[in-house]
Design a protein around this motif. Structure first.
Motif, mmCIF file in Angstrom:
data_model
loop_
_atom_site.group_PDB
_atom_site.id
_atom_site.type_symbol
_atom_site.label_atom_id
_atom_site.label_comp_id
_atom_site.label_asym_id
_atom_site.label_seq_id
_atom_site.Cartn_x
_atom_site.Cartn_y
_atom_site.Cartn_z
ATOM 1 N N GLY A 1 59.719 61.158 73.052
ATOM 2 C CA GLY A 1 58.747 60.390 72.294
ATOM 3 C C GLY A 1 58.580 59.022 72.898
ATOM 4 O O GLY A 1 59.395 58.556 73.657
ATOM 5 N N LEU A 2 57.538 58.344 72.549
ATOM 6 C CA LEU A 2 57.325 56.992 72.987
ATOM 7 C C LEU A 2 56.313 56.339 72.077
ATOM 8 O O LEU A 2 55.646 56.989 71.297
ATOM 9 N N VAL A 3 56.236 55.032 72.222
ATOM 10 C CA VAL A 3 55.287 54.281 71.415
ATOM 11 C C VAL A 3 54.151 53.822 72.295
ATOM 12 O O VAL A 3 54.367 53.311 73.381
ATOM 13 N N ILE A 4 52.940 54.037 71.859
ATOM 14 C CA ILE A 4 51.786 53.454 72.548
ATOM 15 C C ILE A 4 51.451 52.156 71.824
ATOM 16 O O ILE A 4 51.109 52.149 70.652
ATOM 17 N N ALA A 5 51.613 51.059 72.567
ATOM 18 C CA ALA A 5 51.505 49.748 71.937
ATOM 19 C C ALA A 5 50.133 49.501 71.343
ATOM 20 O O ALA A 5 49.988 48.778 70.375
ATOM 21 N N THR A 6 49.115 50.083 71.944
ATOM 22 C CA THR A 6 47.766 49.794 71.477
ATOM 23 C C THR A 6 47.440 50.493 70.164
ATOM 24 O O THR A 6 46.507 50.123 69.484
ATOM 25 N N PHE B 1 45.708 55.669 88.138
ATOM 26 C CA PHE B 1 46.705 54.721 88.618
ATOM 27 C C PHE B 1 47.657 54.344 87.484
ATOM 28 O O PHE B 1 47.261 54.311 86.310
ATOM 29 N N VAL B 2 48.894 54.058 87.853
ATOM 30 C CA VAL B 2 49.913 53.673 86.878
ATOM 31 C C VAL B 2 50.613 52.423 87.382
ATOM 32 O O VAL B 2 51.023 52.362 88.549
ATOM 33 N N GLY C 1 41.646 46.556 80.623
ATOM 34 C CA GLY C 1 40.249 46.662 81.032
ATOM 35 C C GLY C 1 39.973 47.660 82.133
ATOM 36 O O GLY C 1 38.879 47.663 82.709
ATOM 37 N N LYS C 2 40.937 48.507 82.451
ATOM 38 C CA LYS C 2 40.748 49.529 83.482
ATOM 39 C C LYS C 2 41.003 50.907 82.862
ATOM 40 O O LYS C 2 42.137 51.232 82.513
ATOM 41 N N LYS C 3 39.963 51.705 82.739
ATOM 42 C CA LYS C 3 40.097 53.008 82.086
ATOM 43 C C LYS C 3 40.861 54.029 82.927
ATOM 44 O O LYS C 3 41.259 55.074 82.419
ATOM 45 N N ASN C 4 41.049 53.734 84.193
ATOM 46 C CA ASN C 4 41.805 54.659 85.043
ATOM 47 C C ASN C 4 43.201 54.130 85.383
ATOM 48 O O ASN C 4 43.839 54.585 86.333
ATOM 49 N N VAL C 5 43.675 53.167 84.579
ATOM 50 C CA VAL C 5 45.023 52.626 84.778
ATOM 51 C C VAL C 5 45.835 52.748 83.492
ATOM 52 O O VAL C 5 45.411 52.296 82.424
ATOM 53 N N PRO D 1 46.744 58.875 80.160
ATOM 54 C CA PRO D 1 46.556 57.790 79.182
ATOM 55 C C PRO D 1 45.929 56.535 79.788
ATOM 56 O O PRO D 1 46.466 55.430 79.670
ATOM 57 N N GLY D 2 44.802 56.697 80.452
ATOM 58 C CA GLY D 2 44.120 55.562 81.069
ATOM 59 C C GLY D 2 43.706 54.521 80.050
ATOM 60 O O GLY D 2 43.257 54.851 78.955
ATOM 61 N N GLY D 3 43.897 53.254 80.399
ATOM 62 C CA GLY D 3 43.542 52.152 79.510
ATOM 63 C C GLY D 3 44.567 51.874 78.437
ATOM 64 O O GLY D 3 44.366 50.960 77.621
#
Length: 353
Positions: free
Chosen positions: A4-9, A121-122, A130-134, A304-306
């Motif tokens: 498990g993990l937390v997504i901060a957003t 990208f990670v 602000g980067k949907k692919n990061v 999980p981009g962005g």
């Protein structure tokens, strides 16, 4: 590691995607391929990069992918000038999800993400917005370092302990802050007066300087030194080994490892020929879990981009090994871990001296 993990957003708890385990066609393999861009320490640094690379290897094994084109690979950087060319090389070689491991690669990740919008990208240990692919991944290293402070306070016989950091940054601040708070809180609980020696090397590679700082701390009666110093931390282990080889086994000085379980680096022969180990415990940063978790999400078409993924104690995104801790100390560590998870202990993110 937990799953498990937390997504901060969003504050949601997610479960890591389960691997399929089956071999894939060559075309889909390219879509599932991953690449690691290292800093100058390489994948065998006994620390940060090695932990990430072990996650790559586990991902490859889980999905029947091999090291190399269409599977998983690392691109070694000799210096910062190699970062951007290595990202370009990874893209041109067809890798789909490309990792920059370490905050020093942030600018290069941003540049590559803008240049190659169809690639994933990670960034590890920093946040890019602000980067949907990061995808960004960070770790609550202050929480696990607090546990190291608890362990040090319980274990010290001289009531002097040390912290050696690499280069001053917000990332290394987490290690320092947690450790100092853990030592201070526990010293108060145990009615001990513990001195904390604290010094930075200035970079991640100068093993000789790390060895010299450790020598000074041990000379000032520190019997435990926690090093959060990347490959430079190997110098701390070397100094402890040199000292301990001239001491009786019961008079040893200790090192607290970082990022991966560094027990193997603490093996030595004491004066008199007795074989022993001076790695007290290790503060684990779950890079292996994090890189594999993100790769699995990309594998399932859910990169999980962005988003900003935060890995903490609750799911062993960060943790502390039992190592050579005695049962009383380990019990105190486990209690502190639960108190942090439950919110009873709030761990600082920057040091208070």
């Amino acid at each position: 590691m937990g799953t498990g993990l937390v997504i901060a957003t969003t504050g949601l708890v997610l479960t890591a995607c389960q691997g399929k385990g089956a071999k894939t066609s060559s075309s889909s393999k390219a879509n599932h391929s991953i690449a690691l861009i290292t800093d100058s320490n390489g994948v065998d640094d006994h620390s940060f990069n090695q932990a990430a690379w072990s996650g790559f290897q586990a991902y490859g094994k889980e999905h029947g992918l091999s090291q190399g084109k269409g599977g998983y690979q690392y691109f070694q950087s000799s210096s910062a000038s190699d970062y951007e060319p290595n990202f370009t090389q990874a893209v041109n070689a067809g890798y789909q999800t490309i990792y920059g491991v370490g905050y020093m690669l942030s600018d290069s990740v941003k540049t590559a993400a803008a240049k190659y919008p169809k690639k994933n990208f990670v960034i590890i240990d920093d946040v890019i917005t602000g980067k949907k692919n990061v995808a960004s991944a960070t770790f609550k290293s202050n929480d696990s370092s607090y546990l190291a402070g608890v362990a040090a306070a319980y274990t010290t016989k001289t009531n002097t302990v040390g912290f050696i950091g690499s280069a001053k940054s917000s990332v290394i601040d987490l290690f320092e802050a947690g450790y100092i708070q853990g030592v201070k809180d526990t010293a108060k609980k145990l009615s001990k007066n513990i001195t904390i020696l604290d010094q930075y090397i200035g970079d991640f590679t100068s093993t000789d300087k790390a060895k010299s700082i450790a020598q000074s701390m041990y000379a000032k009666k520190a019997d435990i030194v926690y090093q959060a110093a990347g490959s430079a931390g190997n110098g701390v282990f070397q100094e402890a080994k040199d000292l301990n080889s001239e001491k009786a086994v019961n008079d040893k000085v200790w090192v607290i490892g970082v990022d991966i379980d560094q027990t193997s680096q603490g093996k030595y022969t004491a004066k008199g020929g007795q074989k022993s180990n001076f790695t007290l415990t290790s503060v684990l940063k779950g890079l292996n879990f994090a890189v594999k978790d993100i790769a699995n999400k990309a594998y399932d078409g859910k990169f999980p981009g962005g988003k900003h993924l935060v890995y903490g104690l609750q799911h062993d995104g960060v943790s502390l090994t039992k190592g050579n801790l005695n049962s009383k100390t380990w019990k105190a560590v486990q209690q502190a871990r639960q108190d942090i998870i439950n919110g009873k202990i709030k761990v600082a993110t920057s040091p208070s001296k």
